[in-house]
Design a protein around this motif. Structure first.
Motif, PDB file in Angstrom:
ATOM      1  N   GLU A 189       0.825  -1.211   0.000  1.00 30.20           N
ATOM      2  CA  GLU A 189       0.000   0.000   0.000  1.00 30.20           C
ATOM      3  C   GLU A 189       0.860   1.262   0.000  1.00 30.20           C
ATOM      4  O   GLU A 189       0.389   2.345  -0.348  1.00 30.20           O
ATOM      5  N   GLY A 190       2.103   1.143   0.424  1.00 27.18           N
ATOM      6  CA  GLY A 190       3.023   2.264   0.379  1.00 27.18           C
ATOM      7  C   GLY A 190       2.994   3.165   1.593  1.00 27.18           C
ATOM      8  O   GLY A 190       3.979   3.811   1.909  1.00 27.18           O
ATOM      9  N   THR A 191       1.885   3.217   2.289  1.00 23.28           N
ATOM     10  CA  THR A 191       1.746   4.060   3.478  1.00 23.28           C
ATOM     11  C   THR A 191       0.601   3.514   4.319  1.00 23.28           C
ATOM     12  O   THR A 191      -0.155   2.648   3.864  1.00 23.28           O
ATOM     13  N   ASN A 192       0.462   4.020   5.543  1.00 22.53           N
ATOM     14  CA  ASN A 192      -0.572   3.471   6.415  1.00 22.53           C
ATOM     15  C   ASN A 192      -1.924   4.158   6.172  1.00 22.53           C
ATOM     16  O   ASN A 192      -2.020   5.230   5.589  1.00 22.53           O
ATOM     17  N   LEU A 193      -2.958   3.487   6.640  1.00 24.40           N
ATOM     18  CA  LEU A 193      -4.333   3.939   6.436  1.00 24.40           C
ATOM     19  C   LEU A 193      -4.620   5.179   7.270  1.00 24.40           C
ATOM     20  O   LEU A 193      -4.405   5.197   8.477  1.00 24.40           O
ATOM     21  N   ALA A 194      -5.114   6.242   6.621  1.00 24.56           N
ATOM     22  CA  ALA A 194      -5.453   7.496   7.289  1.00 24.56           C
ATOM     23  C   ALA A 194      -6.464   8.227   6.416  1.00 24.56           C
ATOM     24  O   ALA A 194      -6.759   7.803   5.295  1.00 24.56           O
ATOM     25  N   ALA A 245      -8.613   8.902   1.023  1.00 21.45           N
ATOM     26  CA  ALA A 245      -9.161   9.693  -0.081  1.00 21.45           C
ATOM     27  C   ALA A 245      -8.341   9.498  -1.358  1.00 21.45           C
ATOM     28  O   ALA A 245      -8.894   9.403  -2.463  1.00 21.45           O
ATOM     29  N   ALA A 246      -7.014   9.435  -1.211  1.00 18.33           N
ATOM     30  CA  ALA A 246      -6.147   9.250  -2.380  1.00 18.33           C
ATOM     31  C   ALA A 246      -6.379   7.884  -3.021  1.00 18.33           C
ATOM     32  O   ALA A 246      -6.381   7.751  -4.251  1.00 18.33           O
ATOM     33  N   SER A 247      -6.581   6.860  -2.194  1.00 22.53           N
ATOM     34  CA  SER A 247      -6.850   5.523  -2.715  1.00 22.53           C
ATOM     35  C   SER A 247      -8.166   5.491  -3.481  1.00 22.53           C
ATOM     36  O   SER A 247      -8.271   4.882  -4.557  1.00 22.53           O
ATOM     37  N   LYS A 248      -9.176   6.162  -2.939  1.00 21.43           N
ATOM     38  CA  LYS A 248     -10.487   6.226  -3.604  1.00 21.43           C
ATOM     39  C   LYS A 248     -10.365   6.939  -4.953  1.00 21.43           C
ATOM     40  O   LYS A 248     -10.939   6.503  -5.962  1.00 21.43           O
ATOM     41  N   LYS A 249      -9.623   8.032  -4.974  1.00 23.48           N
ATOM     42  CA  LYS A 249      -9.439   8.775  -6.214  1.00 23.48           C
ATOM     43  C   LYS A 249      -8.735   7.917  -7.255  1.00 23.48           C
ATOM     44  O   LYS A 249      -9.132   7.877  -8.433  1.00 23.48           O
ATOM     45  N   TRP A 250      -7.695   7.211  -6.832  1.00 24.18           N
ATOM     46  CA  TRP A 250      -6.942   6.346  -7.747  1.00 24.18           C
ATOM     47  C   TRP A 250      -7.825   5.225  -8.274  1.00 24.18           C
ATOM     48  O   TRP A 250      -7.762   4.867  -9.454  1.00 24.18           O
ATOM     49  N   ALA A 251      -8.660   4.660  -7.407  1.00 25.81           N
ATOM     50  CA  ALA A 251      -9.583   3.594  -7.829  1.00 25.81           C
ATOM     51  C   ALA A 251     -10.569   4.119  -8.870  1.00 25.81           C
ATOM     52  O   ALA A 251     -10.818   3.464  -9.892  1.00 25.81           O
ATOM     53  N   LYS A 308     -12.342  -1.437   1.497  1.00 27.07           N
ATOM     54  CA  LYS A 308     -13.104  -0.875   2.599  1.00 27.07           C
ATOM     55  C   LYS A 308     -12.227  -0.621   3.815  1.00 27.07           C
ATOM     56  O   LYS A 308     -12.380   0.383   4.513  1.00 27.07           O
ATOM     57  N   HIS A 309     -11.314  -1.544   4.094  1.00 29.58           N
ATOM     58  CA  HIS A 309     -10.514  -1.467   5.318  1.00 29.58           C
ATOM     59  C   HIS A 309      -9.028  -1.244   5.037  1.00 29.58           C
ATOM     60  O   HIS A 309      -8.210  -1.268   5.965  1.00 29.58           O
ATOM     61  N   GLN A 310      -8.659  -1.064   3.790  1.00 25.91           N
ATOM     62  CA  GLN A 310      -7.260  -0.915   3.399  1.00 25.91           C
ATOM     63  C   GLN A 310      -7.155   0.087   2.261  1.00 25.91           C
ATOM     64  O   GLN A 310      -8.157   0.611   1.782  1.00 25.91           O
ATOM     65  N   LEU A 311      -5.935   0.318   1.810  1.00 23.95           N
ATOM     66  CA  LEU A 311      -5.680   1.068   0.597  1.00 23.95           C
ATOM     67  C   LEU A 311      -5.433   0.077  -0.531  1.00 23.95           C
ATOM     68  O   LEU A 311      -4.981  -1.051  -0.295  1.00 23.95           O
ATOM     69  N   LEU A 312      -5.716   0.472  -1.744  1.00 23.13           N
ATOM     70  CA  LEU A 312      -5.407  -0.394  -2.877  1.00 23.13           C
ATOM     71  C   LEU A 312      -3.894  -0.591  -2.974  1.00 23.13           C
ATOM     72  O   LEU A 312      -3.126   0.369  -2.855  1.00 23.13           O
ATOM     73  N   PRO A 313      -3.443  -1.827  -3.169  1.00 22.73           N
ATOM     74  CA  PRO A 313      -1.994  -2.072  -3.242  1.00 22.73           C
ATOM     75  C   PRO A 313      -1.427  -1.673  -4.607  1.00 22.73           C
ATOM     76  O   PRO A 313      -2.120  -1.735  -5.624  1.00 22.73           O
ATOM     77  N   ARG A 314      -0.174  -1.274  -4.609  1.00 24.18           N
ATOM     78  CA  ARG A 314       0.556  -1.016  -5.851  1.00 24.18           C
ATOM     79  C   ARG A 314       1.469  -2.218  -6.109  1.00 24.18           C
ATOM     80  O   ARG A 314       2.150  -2.696  -5.195  1.00 24.18           O
ATOM     81  N   SER A 315       1.518  -2.658  -7.331  1.00 22.54           N
ATOM     82  CA  SER A 315       2.140  -3.953  -7.614  1.00 22.54           C
ATOM     83  C   SER A 315       3.588  -3.880  -8.081  1.00 22.54           C
ATOM     84  O   SER A 315       4.323  -4.874  -7.970  1.00 22.54           O
ATOM     85  N   THR A 316       4.034  -2.734  -8.572  1.00 27.05           N
ATOM     86  CA  THR A 316       5.336  -2.678  -9.255  1.00 27.05           C
ATOM     87  C   THR A 316       6.500  -3.103  -8.363  1.00 27.05           C
ATOM     88  O   THR A 316       7.331  -3.938  -8.751  1.00 27.05           O
ATOM     89  N   GLY A 317       6.581  -2.541  -7.159  1.00 27.15           N
ATOM     90  CA  GLY A 317       7.701  -2.841  -6.275  1.00 27.15           C
ATOM     91  C   GLY A 317       7.753  -4.291  -5.852  1.00 27.15           C
ATOM     92  O   GLY A 317       8.814  -4.926  -5.886  1.00 27.15           O
ATOM     93  N   LEU A 318       6.614  -4.832  -5.436  1.00 27.39           N
ATOM     94  CA  LEU A 318       6.577  -6.228  -4.996  1.00 27.39           C
ATOM     95  C   LEU A 318       6.907  -7.162  -6.148  1.00 27.39           C
ATOM     96  O   LEU A 318       7.657  -8.130  -5.977  1.00 27.39           O
ATOM     97  N   GLN A 319       6.351  -6.896  -7.327  1.00 25.09           N
ATOM     98  CA  GLN A 319       6.639  -7.744  -8.483  1.00 25.09           C
ATOM     99  C   GLN A 319       8.131  -7.774  -8.784  1.00 25.09           C
ATOM    100  O   GLN A 319       8.709  -8.837  -9.023  1.00 25.09           O
ATOM    101  N   GLU A 339      -0.748  -7.811 -11.235  1.00 26.56           N
ATOM    102  CA  GLU A 339      -1.544  -6.757 -10.609  1.00 26.56           C
ATOM    103  C   GLU A 339      -2.900  -7.289 -10.151  1.00 26.56           C
ATOM    104  O   GLU A 339      -3.357  -6.993  -9.040  1.00 26.56           O
ATOM    105  N   VAL A 340      -3.532  -8.090 -11.018  1.00 32.90           N
ATOM    106  CA  VAL A 340      -4.821  -8.686 -10.666  1.00 32.90           C
ATOM    107  C   VAL A 340      -4.648  -9.677  -9.524  1.00 32.90           C
ATOM    108  O   VAL A 340      -5.453  -9.718  -8.585  1.00 32.90           O
ATOM    109  N   TRP A 341      -3.584 -10.486  -9.580  1.00 36.13           N
ATOM    110  CA  TRP A 341      -3.317 -11.468  -8.516  1.00 36.13           C
ATOM    111  C   TRP A 341      -3.182 -10.770  -7.167  1.00 36.13           C
ATOM    112  O   TRP A 341      -3.780 -11.180  -6.172  1.00 36.13           O
ATOM    113  N   LEU A 342      -2.387  -9.708  -7.132  1.00 36.87           N
ATOM    114  CA  LEU A 342      -2.164  -9.004  -5.874  1.00 36.87           C
ATOM    115  C   LEU A 342      -3.449  -8.346  -5.377  1.00 36.87           C
ATOM    116  O   LEU A 342      -3.763  -8.406  -4.183  1.00 36.87           O
TER     117      LEU A 342
END
Length: 402
Positions: free
Chosen positions: A212-217, A222-228, A237-248, A317-320
């Motif tokens: 997620e890159g940062t903690n939930l706040a 709001a930034a996660s919702k905008k990106w979605a 609902k309870h988290q931010l959308l994960p970004r896949s590039t770094g983990l991959q 990305e879909v898997w994550l």
């Protein structure tokens, strides 16, 4: 009162739920004078430990010129010292119940000792991903490494801004933690250089990443919702959308030497709906007022890296994202029941509406180990100061003899 915020959700304010009686952990257990005393003793202990570790790191630098392997072993010792420091300080200033559970992939790897402590039997090489709920997530995950005797071999991927924090940031650089600016054009070469050092299959290594890159706040929510919305995705609902590039990229670089990706879903008991843990369980409330999280809950599972679609960015990305939706399901059930389920629910709608096998009251809760964050002995804590003490003694006898 002005907000005293130090970034990353670390602030000194009391929890912002409302009146003291509304705090999940109840009213403050210590008055203003006692809080001041606790803050002083906390800061004194932490700074003395950090300064001793920084000094130990500096004294070990000549080893780098003599033998790189000896130096890495010495750095691992200083990293162990920091793991012991944060474990001991959590035990003394913010004790809380910890519940640890896992799915069937974790069979035989979570063990409760006769004294009630937790012992993890994870492999010596793994990549660990986790959701990011609170600024102290890394602290509890480092403690998990401590229970596996891997607290000297953990590597964490952090924001570039944390590199600049005095003493702590300097020490983290010596630990070969990976600092990223979140600009892939700049970060890729940094990643590649660090991961190359971690790719030897004979070297113990736990690599921790928060996708997620940062903690939930409120702001990150709001930034996660905008990106979605911009990408036509359903937000969590309870988290931010994960970004896949770094983990991959991590998994691609390490798959020849590392077999497993471990996943931890972490939840803090008592966070009211619509509120954020970082605003409730602050540094002040947890360590000074005696109001840490009512309980810290971790649910574990693991995946074979060879089974993950690493060579197709879209498929990964879909898997994550699917794994994160499963975690969101787990967190939804935790919100309603205070416990994690034994298996992933097939359908959250069925679970929460009372239809099918996942109906409330019929959800089978996961078996868990209930324990606390605690160190093994006083001697471990005192060992933090051993290199500096030995250095001072040598200087004393050297100058005394002359």
């Amino acid at each position: 009162m002005p907000r005293r915020d130090f970034g990353e959700g670390i602030n000194l304010n009391s929890g912002s739920v409302g009146d003291d009686d509304d705090h999940p952990s109840g009213p403050p257990k210590h008055g203003e004078m006692s809080q001041a005393e606790r803050a002083f003793s906390f800061a004194s202990t932490f700074m003395s430990g950090i300064l001793a570790i920084n000094a130990s790191q500096f004294m070990g630098l000549p080893l780098k010129l003599i033998n790189e392997e000896y130096y890495d072993t010495y750095v691992a010792f200083t990293k162990q010292s920091f793991g012991v420091l944060i474990t001991t300080m959590t035990q003394w200033w913010a004790p809380t119940v910890v519940r640890v559970s896992g799915d069937k992939s974790m069979k035989g790897q979570l063990i409760q000792e006769k004294d009630g402590s937790l012992r993890c039997a994870f492999p010596n090489r793994l990549v660990l991903m986790a959701n990011h709920q609170l600024y102290t997530d890394w602290l509890y995950l480092w403690w998990i490494a401590y229970t596996n005797s891997m607290h000297g071999r953990i590597y964490i991927i952090l924001k570039e801004s944390l590199r600049k924090i005095p003493f702590v940031g300097w020490g983290a650089q010596a630990y070969n933690f990976i600092f990223l600016s979140r600009k892939w054009k700049n970060d890729k070469s940094t990643f590649q250089r660090h991961l190359a050092k971690l790719s030897n299959p004979k070297d113990p290594m736990w690599l921790l990443i928060f996708p997620e890159g940062t903690n939930l706040a409120a702001g990150t929510r709001a930034a996660s919702k905008k990106w979605a919305d911009e990408n036509g995705l359903e937000d969590m609902k309870h988290q931010l959308l994960p970004r896949s590039t770094g983990l991959q990229f991590c998994l691609q670089e390490l798959r020849q030497s590392t077999e497993w990706l471990y996943d931890c879903t972490i939840a803090y008991e008592g966070v009211p709906p619509g509120k954020f843990g970082q605003d409730i369980f602050t540094l002040r409330s947890s360590f000074f007022e005696g109001r840490p999280p009512k309980s810290v809950n971790m649910h574990w599972r693991r995946f074979s890296i060879s089974s993950i679609p690493l060579d197709n960015p879209k498929a990964f990305e879909v898997w994550l994202r699917n794994r994160w939706r499963e975690k969101d399901h787990l967190l939804e059930i935790f919100t309603h029941t205070g416990r994690f389920p034994s298996e992933e629910p097939l359908s959250l709608k069925e679970d929460m509406n009372g239809n099918g096998n996942g109906a409330p009251g019929k959800i089978r809760m996961a078996k868990y180990i209930e324990t606390q964050v605690k160190s093994r002995s006083w001697e471990e804590f005192l060992s933090i100061f051993a290199p500096l003490s030995c250095f001072v003694i040598v200087l004393f006898f050297f100058y005394g003899a002359s």
